[in-house]
Motif scaffolding. Structure first.
Motif, PDB file in Angstrom:
ATOM      1  N   ASN A 280       0.846  -1.183   0.000  1.00 47.46           N
ATOM      2  CA  ASN A 280       0.000   0.000   0.000  1.00 47.46           C
ATOM      3  C   ASN A 280       0.885   1.237   0.000  1.00 47.46           C
ATOM      4  N   ILE A 281       0.827   2.009  -1.081  1.00 46.82           N
ATOM      5  CA  ILE A 281       1.642   3.228  -1.161  1.00 46.82           C
ATOM      6  C   ILE A 281       0.754   4.449  -1.420  1.00 46.82           C
ATOM      7  N   LYS A 282      -0.439   4.432  -0.850  1.00 38.83           N
ATOM      8  CA  LYS A 282      -1.323   5.586  -1.044  1.00 38.83           C
ATOM      9  C   LYS A 282      -0.867   6.784  -0.220  1.00 38.83           C
ATOM     10  N   ASP A 283      -0.080   6.537   0.839  1.00 36.42           N
ATOM     11  CA  ASP A 283       0.444   7.616   1.673  1.00 36.42           C
ATOM     12  C   ASP A 283       1.957   7.481   1.747  1.00 36.42           C
ATOM     13  N   LEU A 284       2.681   8.426   1.176  1.00 34.54           N
ATOM     14  CA  LEU A 284       4.141   8.349   1.131  1.00 34.54           C
ATOM     15  C   LEU A 284       4.789   8.897   2.401  1.00 34.54           C
ATOM     16  N   LYS A 285       3.961   9.284   3.380  1.00 33.30           N
ATOM     17  CA  LYS A 285       4.495   9.709   4.672  1.00 33.30           C
ATOM     18  C   LYS A 285       4.344   8.616   5.718  1.00 33.30           C
ATOM     19  N   TYR A 286       3.698   7.536   5.305  1.00 34.35           N
ATOM     20  CA  TYR A 286       3.398   6.461   6.259  1.00 34.35           C
ATOM     21  C   TYR A 286       3.896   5.132   5.706  1.00 34.35           C
ATOM     22  N   HIS A 287       4.561   4.359   6.559  1.00 36.76           N
ATOM     23  CA  HIS A 287       5.071   3.043   6.166  1.00 36.76           C
ATOM     24  C   HIS A 287       4.003   1.998   6.462  1.00 36.76           C
ATOM     25  N   SER A 288       3.418   1.440   5.414  1.00 36.00           N
ATOM     26  CA  SER A 288       2.458   0.366   5.623  1.00 36.00           C
ATOM     27  C   SER A 288       3.205  -0.913   5.998  1.00 36.00           C
ATOM     28  N   ASP A 289       2.454  -1.993   6.233  1.00 33.30           N
ATOM     29  CA  ASP A 289       3.076  -3.206   6.765  1.00 33.30           C
ATOM     30  C   ASP A 289       4.061  -3.865   5.812  1.00 33.30           C
ATOM     31  N   GLN A 290       3.991  -3.557   4.515  1.00 31.84           N
ATOM     32  CA  GLN A 290       4.921  -4.180   3.570  1.00 31.84           C
ATOM     33  C   GLN A 290       6.020  -3.216   3.102  1.00 31.84           C
ATOM     34  N   VAL A 291       6.005  -1.991   3.602  1.00 29.52           N
ATOM     35  CA  VAL A 291       6.973  -0.978   3.173  1.00 29.52           C
ATOM     36  C   VAL A 291       8.094  -0.872   4.190  1.00 29.52           C
ATOM     37  N   ASN A 292       9.325  -1.007   3.711  1.00 28.13           N
ATOM     38  CA  ASN A 292      10.492  -0.945   4.581  1.00 28.13           C
ATOM     39  C   ASN A 292      11.043   0.468   4.699  1.00 28.13           C
ATOM     40  N   ASN A 293      11.050   1.200   3.582  1.00 25.52           N
ATOM     41  CA  ASN A 293      11.644   2.538   3.599  1.00 25.52           C
ATOM     42  C   ASN A 293      11.060   3.372   2.469  1.00 25.52           C
ATOM     43  N   ILE A 294      10.884   4.659   2.739  1.00 19.94           N
ATOM     44  CA  ILE A 294      10.421   5.612   1.721  1.00 19.94           C
ATOM     45  C   ILE A 294      11.411   6.761   1.674  1.00 19.94           C
ATOM     46  N   ILE A 295      11.907   7.044   0.495  1.00 16.89           N
ATOM     47  CA  ILE A 295      12.872   8.127   0.301  1.00 16.89           C
ATOM     48  C   ILE A 295      12.256   9.137  -0.669  1.00 16.89           C
ATOM     49  N   LEU A 296      12.191  10.374  -0.244  1.00 21.35           N
ATOM     50  CA  LEU A 296      11.644  11.438  -1.084  1.00 21.35           C
ATOM     51  C   LEU A 296      12.749  12.444  -1.381  1.00 21.35           C
ATOM     52  N   ASP A 297      12.931  12.776  -2.631  1.00 19.50           N
ATOM     53  CA  ASP A 297      13.860  13.850  -2.971  1.00 19.50           C
ATOM     54  C   ASP A 297      13.188  14.782  -3.964  1.00 19.50           C
ATOM     55  N   SER A 298      13.937  15.664  -4.552  1.00 21.31           N
ATOM     56  CA  SER A 298      13.353  16.676  -5.432  1.00 21.31           C
ATOM     57  C   SER A 298      13.056  16.146  -6.828  1.00 21.31           C
ATOM     58  N   ILE A 299      13.459  14.901  -7.104  1.00 24.39           N
ATOM     59  CA  ILE A 299      13.286  14.351  -8.455  1.00 24.39           C
ATOM     60  C   ILE A 299      12.286  13.201  -8.464  1.00 24.39           C
ATOM     61  N   HIS A 300      12.438  12.244  -7.539  1.00 23.02           N
ATOM     62  CA  HIS A 300      11.589  11.052  -7.543  1.00 23.02           C
ATOM     63  C   HIS A 300      11.192  10.661  -6.126  1.00 23.02           C
ATOM     64  N   ASN A 301      10.192   9.785  -6.057  1.00 25.84           N
ATOM     65  CA  ASN A 301       9.828   9.098  -4.825  1.00 25.84           C
ATOM     66  C   ASN A 301      10.328   7.663  -4.920  1.00 25.84           C
ATOM     67  N   TYR A 302      10.927   7.153  -3.838  1.00 23.75           N
ATOM     68  CA  TYR A 302      11.459   5.799  -3.841  1.00 23.75           C
ATOM     69  C   TYR A 302      10.825   5.023  -2.685  1.00 23.75           C
ATOM     70  N   VAL A 303      10.273   3.852  -3.003  1.00 23.64           N
ATOM     71  CA  VAL A 303       9.661   2.998  -1.990  1.00 23.64           C
ATOM     72  C   VAL A 303      10.349   1.636  -2.020  1.00 23.64           C
ATOM     73  N   LYS A 304      10.964   1.272  -0.906  1.00 20.65           N
ATOM     74  CA  LYS A 304      11.623  -0.031  -0.814  1.00 20.65           C
ATOM     75  C   LYS A 304      10.762  -0.959   0.026  1.00 20.65           C
ATOM     76  N   LEU A 305      10.322  -2.040  -0.587  1.00 16.56           N
ATOM     77  CA  LEU A 305       9.463  -2.991   0.103  1.00 16.56           C
ATOM     78  C   LEU A 305      10.278  -3.916   0.998  1.00 16.56           C
ATOM     79  N   ILE A 306       9.619  -4.468   2.010  1.00 17.02           N
ATOM     80  CA  ILE A 306      10.244  -5.481   2.844  1.00 17.02           C
ATOM     81  C   ILE A 306      10.506  -6.714   1.983  1.00 17.02           C
ATOM     82  N   PRO A 307      11.690  -7.332   2.074  1.00 18.23           N
ATOM     83  CA  PRO A 307      11.965  -8.521   1.252  1.00 18.23           C
ATOM     84  C   PRO A 307      10.902  -9.590   1.444  1.00 18.23           C
ATOM     85  N   ASP A 308      10.425 -10.133   0.328  1.00 15.60           N
ATOM     86  CA  ASP A 308       9.419 -11.183   0.371  1.00 15.60           C
ATOM     87  C   ASP A 308      10.070 -12.530   0.681  1.00 15.60           C
TER      88      ASP A 308
END
Length: 455
Positions: A280-308
């Motif tokens: 679930n990446i509807k909120d980029l300020k909140y880490h859902s249960d499968q999201v390990n890390n969210i990185i925001l910069d001036s160019i892109h948004n990066y979402v790293k999921l927890i390893p499956d």
């Protein structure tokens, strides 16, 4: 002398006549060739990778042919997770939308083509299956607002006042730009003539009882005349509406009055597979249960999921899912069409060794249920991870990992995900009708049914 002069004049006229005929013929062929060349140049252009689609024997898939185009959706109006189907001669509507990551607005137009039951282009003329215009321009578009990834969102409802289908069957909605095909998206037009009842259960055979589903069903045609069910009726069953494991050309096992009974043990059997993974990446300020890390910069948004975790031998666990679909949304939901951003989503699948049977892919509705190059995972020898990153729009996503088995030449989800009879899947039963004298396959029946906790 006079006689010789007449002969000379006669031969001269004969020669002149022959010369005139040759000249006229050469001129005619030249004009015809130019017309043919001009007509060829004026034809709608198809990207080189899909020239084969001009061949009527080729299956037309859901596909995108331009790297700037993303998030292509087609569904029943106001029902984003629905099957793209409308009933013939009704006011039913479909909504088609897509994003162009190029900020320059473009003159896209759309058309429809009719297909047979196997999604090969039918031999009908446009006038036989389309009422109104053969093409129509997309006039409704909006620029993204307050997003890092800039895009233009195109959207329209179909049928329109100027274009609508005349007959039932399989269709493909095609998007063009400058007479070049950019998008293929399938949809259905149903002319309901039969009723279908189904029983989804554990496989009957003992060896498959813990891993597979069996779909037995009855087609009732009490209000529709079918002379020869074995040649006139074709049934297709799809699990979660995907094609790679569809059961096709199923014939009835019994015929009873106005009922066609389909009760097999193998022909209508599917791997149960497993409940879908999700993030679930509807909120980029909140880490859902499968999201390990969210990185925001001036160019892109990066979402790293927890390893499956590969789970071919894990016990079944009940997990809610939407059977491989995805839903575009953001937390604030102010205007999810143009205020929802894009993210680079990183997937990780630990495996001690590289797979020697084929390649590993992400699969689901986000990949059109196909193995696509941009969704292929690459093995990292240092980390012992299969990994990849994909640009996706914010929302809620379901997915599986699948092996593209190059030895058996098939897509195998159970290799990574395992397979269980308890898994809840949606099954779609399509009934097509075509007499020997008919020119096309009619879609006369459709049923969506689901497997439950089966015992």
């Amino acid at each position: 002398m006079q006689q010789e002069s007449k002969i000379y004049i006669h031969n001269f006229m004969k020669f002149f006549k022959i010369l005139f005929i040759i000249s006229f013929y050469t001129l005619f062929i030249g004009c015809f060739s130019n017309m043919k060349i001009n007509n060829t140049n004026n034809k709608e252009k198809i990207p080189s990778k899909i020239n084969s689609y001009l061949d009527d024997q080729q299956i037309i898939l859901d596909e995108i042919f331009e790297k700037n185009i993303n998030t292509v959706l087609l569904y029943r109006q106001n029902q984003p997770l629905s099957l793209p189907i409308i009933n013939l001669n009704t006011n039913d509507k479909l909504t088609m939308s897509f994003d162009d990551l190029d900020e320059k607005n473009k003159n896209y137009y759309f058309k429809i083509i009719h297909c047979d039951k196997d999604w090969k282009r039918s031999n009908l003329f446009k006038s036989q299956y389309t009422q109104g215009f053969s093409r129509e321009y997309i006039k409704n578009y909006q620029r993204s607002f307050s997003t890092l990834q800039k895009y233009i969102h195109y959207r329209f409802d179909f049928p329109t006042e100027n274009m609508r289908p005349l007959i039932s069957g399989n269709y493909v909605l095609q998007i063009y730009l400058n007479d070049t095909l950019r998008i293929n998206k399938r949809f259905f037009v149903l002319d309901k003539q039969v009723n279908i009842t189904a029983n989804t259960k554990r496989a009957t055979s003992i060896k498959n009882r813990n891993t597979k589903h069996e779909i037995d069903f009855i087609v009732n045609h009490s209000h529709f005349i079918i002379t020869d069910p074995y040649s006139e009726i074709n049934v297709v069953i799809k699990q979660n509406n995907q094609d790679y494991d569809a059961k096709k050309r199923i014939k009835p096992t019994f015929i009873r009055n106005n009922e066609l009974i389909y009760n097999y043990e193998n022909e209508n059997m599917f791997n149960g597979n497993n409940e879908f993974r999700h993030f679930n990446i509807k909120d980029l300020k909140y880490h859902s249960d499968q999201v390990n890390n969210i990185i925001l910069d001036s160019i892109h948004n990066y979402v790293k999921l927890i390893p499956d975790i590969a789970r071919p031998f894990k016990r079944y666990l009940i997990k809610p899912d939407i059977n491989g679909k995805f839903d575009i949304l953001n937390q604030n939901d102010l205007n999810k069409l143009i205020e929802t951003d894009y993210c680079w989503v990183y997937f990780y699948l630990p495996m001690e060794e590289i797979c020697n049977y084929g390649e590993i892919y992400i699969i689901g509705e986000l990949t059109n249920w196909q193995v696509q190059e941009k969704f292929k995972l690459k093995y990292n020898l240092n980390t012992k991870l299969y990994e990849t990153s994909v640009l996706l729009k914010q929302g809620y996503y379901n997915y599986h990992y699948a092996l593209n088995d190059t030895i058996l030449n098939k897509i195998d989800v159970s290799y990574i995900e395992g397979t269980h009879y308890e898994t809840k899947n949606d099954y779609y039963i399509y009934v097509y009708y075509k007499k020997s004298t008919d020119e096309y396959d009619q879609l006369i029946g459709l049923l969506k049914t689901s497997s439950k906790i089966l015992f």
